[in-house]
Write an enzyme that holds these catalytic residues in place. Structure first.
Site, mmCIF file in Angstrom:
data_model
loop_
_atom_site.group_PDB
_atom_site.id
_atom_site.type_symbol
_atom_site.label_atom_id
_atom_site.label_comp_id
_atom_site.label_asym_id
_atom_site.label_seq_id
_atom_site.Cartn_x
_atom_site.Cartn_y
_atom_site.Cartn_z
ATOM 1 C CG ASP A 171 -9.461 -67.635 -27.244
ATOM 2 O OD1 ASP A 171 -8.326 -67.709 -27.749
ATOM 3 O OD2 ASP A 171 -9.903 -66.597 -26.726
ATOM 4 C CG HIS A 254 -3.789 -66.708 -29.766
ATOM 5 N ND1 HIS A 254 -3.826 -67.729 -28.838
ATOM 6 C CD2 HIS A 254 -4.958 -66.030 -29.627
ATOM 7 C CE1 HIS A 254 -4.961 -67.654 -28.154
ATOM 8 N NE2 HIS A 254 -5.671 -66.639 -28.619
ATOM 9 C CG HIS A 257 -6.797 -66.268 -34.724
ATOM 10 N ND1 HIS A 257 -6.482 -64.920 -34.714
ATOM 11 C CD2 HIS A 257 -8.143 -66.333 -34.827
ATOM 12 C CE1 HIS A 257 -7.593 -64.209 -34.812
ATOM 13 N NE2 HIS A 257 -8.613 -65.051 -34.874
ATOM 14 C CG HIS A 271 -10.339 -65.314 -31.405
ATOM 15 N ND1 HIS A 271 -9.246 -64.633 -31.907
ATOM 16 C CD2 HIS A 271 -9.918 -65.856 -30.216
ATOM 17 C CE1 HIS A 271 -8.226 -64.758 -31.083
ATOM 18 N NE2 HIS A 271 -8.599 -65.492 -30.050
#
Length: 365
Positions: A171, A254, A257, A271
């Protein structure tokens, strides 16, 4: 537009700090609702409650149901009102934090975030990521303020599964690259302003810390050791990445994601593991020099982060699946449009396929 930097009111990190939670809570409220998982309560509940014994603040536990959805947020809201709590504390992982922050926002209470893992940069942010009850990304809920206190007990984090801290590295890995893209495009950040030089410097420090300390921390954690490298990675995953992403902005990684959440095969992945692959996709979209791409892919491999769709659980790649990912990533409201050039479903689709191919090439299979 002004330059704005967001940060938590207080950041506390160190071994044994969970036992001091009650003292910090007493400054903010008289009765705390502690949102925690059943497993987390079993592991840490006694130490948490011991910190409330000699302070002017009481605490009650509520077990989290597993998803940061509006249904779960509203359920916890009712409990806060029924029990007349004036403080919300989230102990555990990212979805617990996001739920606690949202509940505190709606109920107008202070909030304390206590990560027991270092798997995301969610703890410090004024942001909750909202999913459906089935775990599909729905939207970002932007909050008017950051948590009042973020407290990390690194003894607890060092005992958590190593994979979770490595997911946190995944992340955090996106932080600098997304910040760089947002600075170049002059995108509006999550703090609703332009990036400050201070936030960008923290984003760059985050990347440098990961590359320098990530593998060392992995080896130490696998040996059950809490070392300076582990402490630095916890700070990079949590504070540096938290301020870096929020005050510089999100971009391609992101968004990818979020696109991957449409694939049921990826739901078992963390995540940060999906964000790590999303970072590689973003670098492909940017057509960065090969040495930069190589450094990031090889780093991901060294800390066991996925670099292929197969490692993310996608056993059979089809055009239909990847286009669905690309379409969701390119949603009008998502952050892929913060890239400093025009993106499309077609270019994103091709970047995903190419990133997967590069990953296989570096893995040698």
């Amino acid at each position: 537009m002004a330059k704005i930097l967001f940060s938590p009111g207080k950041y506390i990190q160190g071994p044994g700090e969970i036992k001091n939670l009650g003292s910090y809570a007493a400054v903010l409220g008289k009765k705390a609702l502690i949102l925690i998982s059943a497993g987390g309560k079993k592991r840490s509940g006694e130490n948490v409650l011991s910190g409330f014994e000699n302070v002017d603040c009481t605490a009650e536990f509520e077990i989290f149901h597993g998803e940061c959805s509006y249904n779960e947020i509203h359920r916890i809201e009712k409990i806060v009102k029924e029990k007349e709590c004036d403080l919300v504390i989230g102990i555990g992982g990212g979805k617990i934090f996001d739920t606690a922050k949202a509940v505190a926002y709606y109920q107008k209470t202070p909030v304390i975030i206590c990560p027991t893992i270092a798997s995301t940069d969610a703890p410090c942010s004024a942001l909750s990521v909202i999913y459906s009850d089935a775990g599909v990304f729905e939207e970002y809920l932007f909050l008017p303020s950051n948590p009042n206190i973020v407290l990390l007990d690194t003894e607890i984090i060092a005992k958590s599964p190593v994979r979770l801290t490595m997911a946190g590295i995944g992340d955090a890995l996106a932080t600098y690259f997304e910040a760089r893209a947002c600075v170049e495009s002059e995108a509006t950040t999550c703090a609703n302003g332009k990036a400050t030089s201070a936030a960008f410097a923290l984003a760059e420090l985050c990347l440098n810390t990961l590359l320098e300390e990530g593998y060392k921390a992995k080896v130490a954690l696998e040996a059950g050791a809490l070392t300076p490298a582990v402490e630095k990675i916890v700070e990079a995953n949590t504070l540096l990445s938290g301020i870096g992403f929020e005050s510089c902005g999100l971009a391609g990684a992101h968004a990818i994601h979020n696109g991957l959440t449409v694939l049921e095969e990826c739901h078992s992945m963390y995540h940060g593991e999906k964000v790590a692959f999303g970072t590689i996709v973003q670098l492909v979209l940017e057509n960065v020099p090969m040495d930069e791409l190589e450094e990031i892919i090889e780093f991901c491999i060294s800390v066991d982060l996925p670099v292929t769709l197969k490692q993310l659980g996608v056993k059979k790649i089809t055009e239909e699946k990847i286009r669905k990912v690309a379409e969701l990533a390119c949603a009008e409201s998502d952050t892929l449009h913060n890239m400093p050039f025009e993106v499309s479903v077609e270019s994103t689709y091709n970047a995903i396929l190419a990133a997967d191919a590069y990953g296989h090439r570096f893995l040698g299979k």
